[in-house]
Design a protein around this motif. Sequence first.
Motif, PDB file in Angstrom:
ATOM      1  N   CYS A  52      34.423  50.882  50.481  1.00  0.00           N
ATOM      2  CA  CYS A  52      34.994  52.116  51.015  1.00  0.00           C
ATOM      3  C   CYS A  52      36.375  51.814  51.599  1.00  0.00           C
ATOM      4  CB  CYS A  52      34.093  52.695  52.092  1.00  0.00           C
ATOM      5  SG  CYS A  52      34.560  54.371  52.630  1.00  0.00           S
ATOM      6  N   ASP A  53      37.317  52.732  51.392  1.00  0.00           N
ATOM      7  CA  ASP A  53      38.661  52.606  51.959  1.00  0.00           C
ATOM      8  C   ASP A  53      38.618  53.082  53.405  1.00  0.00           C
ATOM      9  OD1 ASP A  53      39.255  51.976  49.342  1.00  0.00           O
ATOM     10  OD2 ASP A  53      40.083  53.945  48.876  1.00  0.00           O
ATOM     11  N   LEU A  54      38.973  52.201  54.332  1.00  0.00           N
ATOM     12  CA  LEU A  54      38.839  52.502  55.754  1.00  0.00           C
ATOM     13  C   LEU A  54      40.131  52.184  56.510  1.00  0.00           C
ATOM     14  CD1 LEU A  54      35.267  51.003  56.373  1.00  0.00           C
ATOM     15  CD2 LEU A  54      35.852  53.389  55.932  1.00  0.00           C
ATOM     16  N   GLY A  55      40.108  52.434  57.807  1.00  0.00           N
ATOM     17  CA  GLY A  55      41.262  52.137  58.654  1.00  0.00           C
ATOM     18  C   GLY A  55      42.462  53.007  58.338  1.00  0.00           C
ATOM     19  N   GLU A  56      42.226  54.249  57.929  1.00  0.00           N
ATOM     20  CA  GLU A  56      43.324  55.117  57.509  1.00  0.00           C
ATOM     21  C   GLU A  56      43.799  56.081  58.594  1.00  0.00           C
ATOM     22  OE1 GLU A  56      42.661  55.071  52.698  1.00  0.00           O
ATOM     23  OE2 GLU A  56      41.566  56.590  53.843  1.00  0.00           O
ATOM     24  N   SER A  57      43.297  55.902  59.805  1.00  0.00           N
ATOM     25  CA  SER A  57      43.830  56.672  60.933  1.00  0.00           C
ATOM     26  C   SER A  57      45.201  56.121  61.300  1.00  0.00           C
ATOM     27  CB  SER A  57      42.883  56.598  62.125  1.00  0.00           C
ATOM     28  OG  SER A  57      41.626  57.172  61.810  1.00  0.00           O
ATOM     29  N   ALA A  81      48.925  54.303  55.321  1.00  0.00           N
ATOM     30  CA  ALA A  81      48.069  54.769  56.419  1.00  0.00           C
ATOM     31  C   ALA A  81      47.771  53.570  57.308  1.00  0.00           C
ATOM     32  CB  ALA A  81      46.775  55.371  55.877  1.00  0.00           C
ATOM     33  N   GLY A  82      47.168  53.860  58.452  1.00  0.00           N
ATOM     34  CA  GLY A  82      46.811  52.790  59.363  1.00  0.00           C
ATOM     35  C   GLY A  82      47.974  52.356  60.242  1.00  0.00           C
ATOM     36  N   ASP A  83      47.663  51.610  61.272  1.00  0.00           N
ATOM     37  CA  ASP A  83      48.662  51.011  62.147  1.00  0.00           C
ATOM     38  C   ASP A  83      48.038  49.756  62.754  1.00  0.00           C
ATOM     39  OD1 ASP A  83      47.144  51.633  64.513  1.00  0.00           O
ATOM     40  OD2 ASP A  83      48.121  53.573  64.693  1.00  0.00           O
ATOM     41  N   ASP A 133      54.585  54.967  52.160  1.00  0.00           N
ATOM     42  CA  ASP A 133      54.627  56.427  52.000  1.00  0.00           C
ATOM     43  C   ASP A 133      53.599  57.084  52.913  1.00  0.00           C
ATOM     44  OD1 ASP A 133      55.068  58.997  50.961  1.00  0.00           O
ATOM     45  OD2 ASP A 133      53.648  58.689  49.315  1.00  0.00           O
ATOM     46  N   LEU A 134      53.836  57.021  54.224  1.00  0.00           N
ATOM     47  CA  LEU A 134      52.906  57.640  55.164  1.00  0.00           C
ATOM     48  C   LEU A 134      52.777  59.145  54.941  1.00  0.00           C
ATOM     49  CD1 LEU A 134      53.659  55.881  58.590  1.00  0.00           C
ATOM     50  CD2 LEU A 134      51.508  55.835  57.310  1.00  0.00           C
ATOM     51  N   GLN A 135      53.888  59.813  54.699  1.00  0.00           N
ATOM     52  CA  GLN A 135      53.842  61.271  54.556  1.00  0.00           C
ATOM     53  C   GLN A 135      53.035  61.688  53.323  1.00  0.00           C
ATOM     54  OE1 GLN A 135      57.646  63.167  54.790  1.00  0.00           O
ATOM     55  NE2 GLN A 135      56.843  65.223  54.413  1.00  0.00           N
ATOM     56  N   GLY A 136      53.156  60.931  52.265  1.00  0.00           N
ATOM     57  CA  GLY A 136      52.440  61.267  51.040  1.00  0.00           C
ATOM     58  C   GLY A 136      51.125  60.545  50.880  1.00  0.00           C
ATOM     59  N   GLY A 182      45.816  54.183  46.082  1.00  0.00           N
ATOM     60  CA  GLY A 182      46.476  55.381  45.578  1.00  0.00           C
ATOM     61  C   GLY A 182      47.267  55.200  44.297  1.00  0.00           C
ATOM     62  N   GLN A 183      48.519  55.664  44.339  1.00  0.00           N
ATOM     63  CA  GLN A 183      49.337  55.634  43.134  1.00  0.00           C
ATOM     64  C   GLN A 183      49.756  54.224  42.752  1.00  0.00           C
ATOM     65  OE1 GLN A 183      49.504  57.930  41.103  1.00  0.00           O
ATOM     66  NE2 GLN A 183      51.067  57.211  39.688  1.00  0.00           N
ATOM     67  N   LEU A 184      49.836  53.338  43.720  1.00  0.00           N
ATOM     68  CA  LEU A 184      50.101  51.930  43.406  1.00  0.00           C
ATOM     69  C   LEU A 184      48.959  51.382  42.553  1.00  0.00           C
ATOM     70  CD1 LEU A 184      51.875  49.388  43.866  1.00  0.00           C
ATOM     71  CD2 LEU A 184      50.481  48.918  45.896  1.00  0.00           C
ATOM     72  N   TYR A 185      47.742  51.728  42.904  1.00  0.00           N
ATOM     73  CA  TYR A 185      46.548  51.321  42.163  1.00  0.00           C
ATOM     74  C   TYR A 185      46.540  51.953  40.772  1.00  0.00           C
ATOM     75  CZ  TYR A 185      41.437  51.019  41.271  1.00  0.00           C
ATOM     76  OH  TYR A 185      40.181  50.796  40.739  1.00  0.00           O
ATOM     77  N   ASN A 186      46.753  53.271  40.725  1.00  0.00           N
ATOM     78  CA  ASN A 186      46.690  53.981  39.442  1.00  0.00           C
ATOM     79  C   ASN A 186      47.744  53.482  38.462  1.00  0.00           C
ATOM     80  OD1 ASN A 186      44.577  55.627  40.333  1.00  0.00           O
ATOM     81  ND2 ASN A 186      45.968  57.177  41.139  1.00  0.00           N
ATOM     82  N   ARG A 187      48.948  53.274  38.962  1.00  0.00           N
ATOM     83  CA  ARG A 187      50.007  52.829  38.065  1.00  0.00           C
ATOM     84  C   ARG A 187      49.790  51.387  37.616  1.00  0.00           C
ATOM     85  NH1 ARG A 187      56.536  53.801  38.653  1.00  0.00           N
ATOM     86  NH2 ARG A 187      57.110  52.631  36.786  1.00  0.00           N
ATOM     87  N   ALA A 188      49.267  50.555  38.514  1.00  0.00           N
ATOM     88  CA  ALA A 188      49.011  49.165  38.144  1.00  0.00           C
ATOM     89  C   ALA A 188      47.920  49.050  37.086  1.00  0.00           C
ATOM     90  CB  ALA A 188      48.623  48.358  39.377  1.00  0.00           C
TER      91      ALA A 188
END
Length: 252
Positions: A8-13, A40-42, A68-71, A113-119
Amino acid sequence: MFTVDLNCDLGESFGRYALGLDAEVIPLVSSCNVACGMHAGDPLVMKKTVAMAADARIAIGAHPGYPDLQGFGRRDLNLSPEEAYAFTVYQIGALAGFCAAQGVELNHVKPHGQLYNRAAVDADLASAIAQAVCDVDSELVLVGLANGKLIEAGRARGLAVAQEFFTDRNYTDEGTLVPRSRADALIADEEFAVRRAVRAVKEGTIESASGKTIAIQADTICVHGDNAHALEFVSKIRSALESEGIEIKPVE
């Protein structure tokens, strides 16, 4: 004996913004992918998430994404291979630091995300990411879309790889994820999603969005923990896999 990892993808707050049901999902999965501050994350969220995962004794992975925090890392920034390499090394290193500080090992890397999809389809980008993982720690497992270019690039560098299956996402006839811009990108029928997860592990096939049977290897299954029914859904998948005699364990 069939085995599979539940991740699961976590730590996205981020800051004052809370996203996901991390504390509730962690006991139900065998590994987690922790956002590294770009999509995401900090730092505080990374530290907390690593601590929770360590307490639950689940595998911890870095989840690097586009800056790309905004997107939320879902926009294609068209980074050069050199940029992708640098951003990947940077993010793996950040999470590895938190793991080292808490005395736990970093187990794997899964782009976001898109880094994964494009790779999955771009050989040059896949090569840059795989090289980054190899240069940071060649013992890390590289997680990528089943049958994708990232899996090929990881193998070419001698990395252990884990082919990932998304039980709640539809697939094209070519074996790639249906884009989120399409209405049929996500699977809403939970019972169907659970059945196809079992089928993917035991039979190595699923149906594409058009109904075509496609081959797929499911070393690890991604479940999402950021919607209202996430906990129930993850619980159902875990129960179904275990009832079929499938052992749930981290990739290694």
